[in-house]
Design an enzyme around this catalytic site. Structure first.
Site, PDB file in Angstrom:
ATOM      1  N   GLU A 505       0.854  -1.181   0.000  1.00 51.82           N
ATOM      2  CA  GLU A 505       0.000   0.000   0.000  1.00 51.82           C
ATOM      3  C   GLU A 505       0.897   1.241   0.000  1.00 51.82           C
ATOM      4  O   GLU A 505       1.201   1.770  -1.041  1.00 51.82           O
ATOM      5  CB  GLU A 505      -0.936  -0.028   1.213  1.00 51.82           C
ATOM      6  CG  GLU A 505      -2.219   0.737   0.999  1.00 51.82           C
ATOM      7  CD  GLU A 505      -3.289   0.348   2.007  1.00 51.82           C
ATOM      8  OE1 GLU A 505      -4.161   1.189   2.254  1.00 51.82           O
ATOM      9  OE2 GLU A 505      -3.246  -0.779   2.541  1.00 51.82           O
ATOM     10  N   GLU A 774      -2.318   0.507  13.495  1.00 52.89           N
ATOM     11  CA  GLU A 774      -3.517   0.759  12.699  1.00 52.89           C
ATOM     12  C   GLU A 774      -4.795   0.488  13.486  1.00 52.89           C
ATOM     13  O   GLU A 774      -5.780   1.195  13.358  1.00 52.89           O
ATOM     14  CB  GLU A 774      -3.480  -0.122  11.445  1.00 52.89           C
ATOM     15  CG  GLU A 774      -4.645   0.076  10.505  1.00 52.89           C
ATOM     16  CD  GLU A 774      -4.466  -0.696   9.209  1.00 52.89           C
ATOM     17  OE1 GLU A 774      -5.112  -0.328   8.220  1.00 52.89           O
ATOM     18  OE2 GLU A 774      -3.677  -1.667   9.185  1.00 52.89           O
TER      19      GLU A 774
END
Length: 919
Positions: A505, A774
């Site tokens: 990502e 996260e």
């Protein structure tokens, strides 16, 4: 002589002597001269209409500025008296930051010199400052005489781990001869890809993966290097390594975008001025030669780098190399569809070296632990035998059985390979990739040797900025949280603000950026970083005003999300409050207006239909969805109102009265629609009642005055239902501290911050976190790793709490944009007995440091010159306040504004103060 005339003459002489003496009083010069977003003597600068900033020295007698004069010239010997570009004259103002250049037009390549003097509050004049300078880069595509060059790297049809085309790194070289001695040499260079350049065997720079990452279909950044010392009279050789980088490698999950990527290319323009005054240019053109048969076989951001030392080409960037077997290269013209512009923020550098803390070896596999999650590459010094291939793997954490946990890397192979050409210790580091890791695993080395810590050093790489502030306290875990925030920043400011640095990502997700930007400004000097990325945001905006999920937009899915696209209004405004430079507002105002227009286009009766990610990763959602329980329509409508409000505030700051009235009216209309649709008497109706629904309503000013108290009470009830724990995701969490603070519930905010059980900031610390995660529960010692496929252990979004730590625990906040007026109002609460912060504002360093000793409260304050501070000191105001060891009586440096049951409020002039009060 007539006595009367003698007296007049005597008086005139005395008066003139006095005024001459007065004029001769000089004070220390201005310091820390910078231009635009904080550049000091930049080369290859982007801005031909810069602004000038300086700081007053921290000295007795220098409290504030009453006037300044700036002089700007084309050569230093014209300063200060014969400035040929601009002389501001004496300007009667206290402005010492963001003074706009108003001189003659500046051009590409121009070198500019400037200095400043100021007058203090007593009209004493300073000495002229040192002469600073800047040199402009190539500002227009028409300045480029060179061509794009490169090899056809598609013809090998080399496929990567995801069936993507891999472009082998290219080695490009050219020799040239000079008959004269060089006085000055400037190299202008960039790539569709990433590059490393050498001249005559010497590296031109220590930049990492230049030129960086921008919306390549719109703009590619160029870099200028001073290479005067590398050029020789006679024969010279240039060598450029060129790899795919972000431009031509696979990025994201849209396979159709990277299975057939454009071949990497580079452009090179070396401009030489000789000692006899003549000029020459060495350009990238069809006289260059190239090969892909060099030692770096593969270099991919997600998958890693493969290096074969058997293919090394000693001295290939020097004159002593034969390239007759190399290929001719392809050339491509510079066109105007993609702008070539000088890079407007700092390149990535290797900033820190981390030593291995622990090594564990088992069965020919060695694991090196840095005990800190980091981003960058390893520097390897490993014993190998000829023909062995060293395999280098990375992990953020180990599984309980000691094996590598790499599931959260998803399809990112994140593996490097090095093949040895001889026996001995190899020294190597990857060049065109980067990794997020705490652990490095080596296999394939000489197993007759015992692995030692010096085999692997962690090179921490991020955009080249310095610390901007410090925070510390009496609480070990709060200090660890601060460290985690800083390491999350370092790990995700890799040329753009990324969401995570390790998996497949590493994109500029807009919501992550907007929630963390304020906290980042306290911890690092990142104004230029954000200003540059916001330019990319504007360039990535769709024609209908929508802002994509990620910037640069590598997904091209035309999808948007409330709270994500709103980065285009939130970040410029938040930065302006902390910097005070209206340029960030001017540059983004059109983008803001377009986004508000898009918001309106996806509403019915001003109620949003945008939605999408909602309150992303809210813990313990009742619906089990990553998007959390808060209504998407409620979120979209709230952010519509908020962006309209910020656009109105921006218009007002820029003096655009008509625009202010327009967007302020939209804000009020949407706020009214929001309240009517989603609230009744301050209570959520018709949709799920969540902490975030109340936080949005209260933080964005969307409720009638008479209903705010009820809404606050319902918020407190939702928090109590959660046992005084947060139930907020990416959008709600940064608002939690803001709302509880502004509504007088600081005790509760302290309680939530210092919770140790899930979900909380300290929960991850208790599980061993050295960065922000996260998810609130990415890992636990009891249950292991979160099974979700998104589980980054380096994700800065929840580090947004750092803003509150600086502003309320330590107590430093701007009362006026850019800290011209400062609030110093620490709020000491258990379990803390002390906290301290420093912050480099545009005017200088401000300090707030407090400690509780028994019943005494001690506060150390530093207020920089040319500012004032409102200082609030917790106290029993029935007892004396002590200033610098003496009972405070009030003087011209500190004035009592107010005293209440909770403490004293003072207006404080620049200086260093120690206050002591009784609690």
């Amino acid at each position: 002589m007539n006595l009367k005339y003698f007296g007049c003459a005597l008086f005139a002489c005395v008066f003139l002597s006095f005024t001459a003496c007065k004029e001769q009083v000089t004070i220390a010069e201005a310091q820390k001269l910078t231009i635009s977003e904080g550049f000091e003597n930049p080369l290859g600068f982007y801005d031909k209409t810069p602004s000038f900033s300086w700081q007053l020295p921290v000295l007795e007698g220098v409290l504030s500025q009453s006037a300044y004069q700036i002089v700007v010239a084309s050569t230093p010997d014209l300063l200060p008296d014969n400035a040929d570009l601009w002389d501001s004259g004496k300007q009667m103002t206290d402005q010492s930051v963001w003074v706009k250049y108003e001189g003659k037009p500046l051009e590409s390549r121009q070198k500019v010199y400037w200095q400043v003097k100021y007058w203090n509050q007593d009209e004493d004049v300073s000495q002229w400052s040192t002469v600073n300078h800047f040199e402009l880069g190539l500002l227009s595509n028409s300045d480029w005489k060179a061509k794009w060059i490169g090899l056809d790297t598609k013809k090998e049809k080399l496929l990567g781990s995801q069936e993507n085309i891999i472009h082998r790194p290219q080695y490009l070289r050219k020799g040239f001869e000079l008959s004269n001695d060089v006085a000055s040499a400037r190299l202008y260079i960039t790539a569709k890809g990433v590059f490393d350049v050498s001249i005559n065997g010497e590296d031109v720079s220590d930049d990492v993966m230049p030129p960086g990452y921008t919306p390549y279909k719109e703009r590619i950044e160029t870099i200028t290097y001073d290479v005067t010392d590398l050029i020789e009279s006679g024969q010279n050789t240039i060598g450029v390594e060129l790899a795919a980088g972000w431009h031509s490698g696979r990025l994201g999950w849209k396979k159709e975008l990277w299975v057939d990527t454009e071949t990497p290319k580079m452009i090179f323009q070396l401009e030489l001025t000789m000692k006899d005054g003549s000029t020459e240019m060495i350009l990238s053109d069809d006289t260059w030669k190239g090969t892909t048969n060099g030692p770096t076989r593969i270099s991919e951001i997600y998958d890693g780098e493969t290096y074969d030392a058997n293919l090394e080409m000693p001295n290939w960037t020097t004159n002593n190399f034969d390239d007759k077997t190399w290929e001719s290269i392809n050339t491509f013209p510079v066109t105007n569809d993609i702008r070539l512009e000088p890079k407007r923020h700092t390149t990535v550098k290797t900033k820190i070296e981390l030593a291995t803390q622990e090594v564990v070896e088992k069965g020919g596999v060695a694991v090196f632990d840095f005990q800190q999650n980091m981003v960058g590459v390893p520097l390897l010094k490993v014993p190998m035998k000829k023909g062995q291939t060293l395999k280098i793997r990375f992990a953020e954490k180990l599984s309980p059985d000691g094996t590598f946990y790499i599931e959260n890397y998803r399809s990112a192979q994140s593996t490097n390979y090095y093949t040895a050409s001889k026996d001995g210790v190899i020294e190597w580091m990857p060049k065109f990739t980067f990794h997020g890791f705490q652990y490095v695993e080596l296999s394939g080395y000489d197993t007759s040797k015992t692995p030692s810590k010096d085999w692997v050093t962690g090179l921490v790489q991020y955009s080249d900025f310095e610390e901007n502030g410090t925070f510390t306290s009496s609480h070990e875990k709060l200090n660890q949280l601060q460290s985690n925030i800083v390491w999350g920043l370092r790990g995700n400011f890799f040329d753009i603000p990324t969401d995570c640095p390790q998996r497949d990502e590493r994109m500029g997700w807009t919501a992550d950026a907007q929630v963390f930007a304020p906290a980042s400004m306290f911890n690092a000097d990142v104004y230029k970083f954000w200003a540059s990325w916001m330019q990319s945001v504007g360039e990535s905006q769709y024609d209908n005003g929508a802002v994509p999920w990620v910037v640069p937009d590598v997904l091209f899915n035309n999808k948007v999300s409330a709270g994500w696209g709103d980065a285009c209004t939130i970040i410029p405004w938040k930065i302006y409050l902390r910097i005070g430079d209206k340029k960030i507002l001017e540059e983004n105002f059109e983008t803001m207006k377009g986004w508000v227009k898009y918001h309106e286009s996806v509403t019915k009766n001003y109620i949003s239909k945008m939605g999408f990610f909602a309150d992303w990763l809210q813990p313990l959602p009742e619906n089990g969805d990553n998007r959390g329980d808060t209504s998407k329509s409620l979120i979209g409508t709230a952010f519509f109102a908020h962006s309209a409000n910020l656009t109105a505030k921006t218009a007002k700051a820029l003096g655009k009265t008509e625009a202010f009235e327009k967007y302020n009216a939209i804000y009020k209309t949407v706020a009214n629609a929001f309240e009517n649709k989603f609230f009744e008497n301050g209570k959520v109706k018709g949709v799920a009642e969540t902490q975030t629904s109340y936080l949005l309503a209260l933080a964005f000013g969307l409720l009638s005055e008479e209903h705010k108290a009820n809404a606050k009470q319902h918020l407190l009830e939702k928090i109590a239902e959660a046992d005084n724990h947060l139930r907020t995701g990416f959008l709600g969490t940064p608002l939690l501290s803001e709302v509880l603070d502004s509504t007088g519930e600081i005790d509760l905010m302290y309680k939530i911050l210092f919770n140790e059980t899930y979900p909380s900031w300290f929960y991850s610390i208790n599980q061993g976190a050295t960065t922000i995660w996260e998810r609130w529960n990415s890992y636990s010692k009891k249950d292991g790793f979160n099974p979700q496929n998104m589980n980054s252990l380096n994700h800065y979004a929840y580090g947004a709490i750092g803003e509150w730590m600086y502003e309320r625990i330590a107590g430093i906040a701007p009362l006026e944009a850019g800290y011209k007026t400062i609030r110093i109002a620490p709020v000491p609460k258990e379990p803390l007995t002390s906290a301290a912060a420093s912050l480099n504002t545009p005017y200088g360093k401000v300090v707030s440091s407090w400690e509780i000793k028994g019943s005494k409260f001690e506060l150390h304050v530093v207020v920089p010159p040319n500012t004032t501070a409102k200082v609030t000191i917790p106290a029993n105001t029935a007892k004396d306040l002590v200033l610098n060891g003496e009972a405070f009586k009030g003087d011209n440096r500190a004035e009592l504004l107010n005293s209440s049951a909770s403490g004293f409020e003072l207006l404080v002039q620049p200086g260093d103060y120690k206050f002591t009060s009784q609690l």
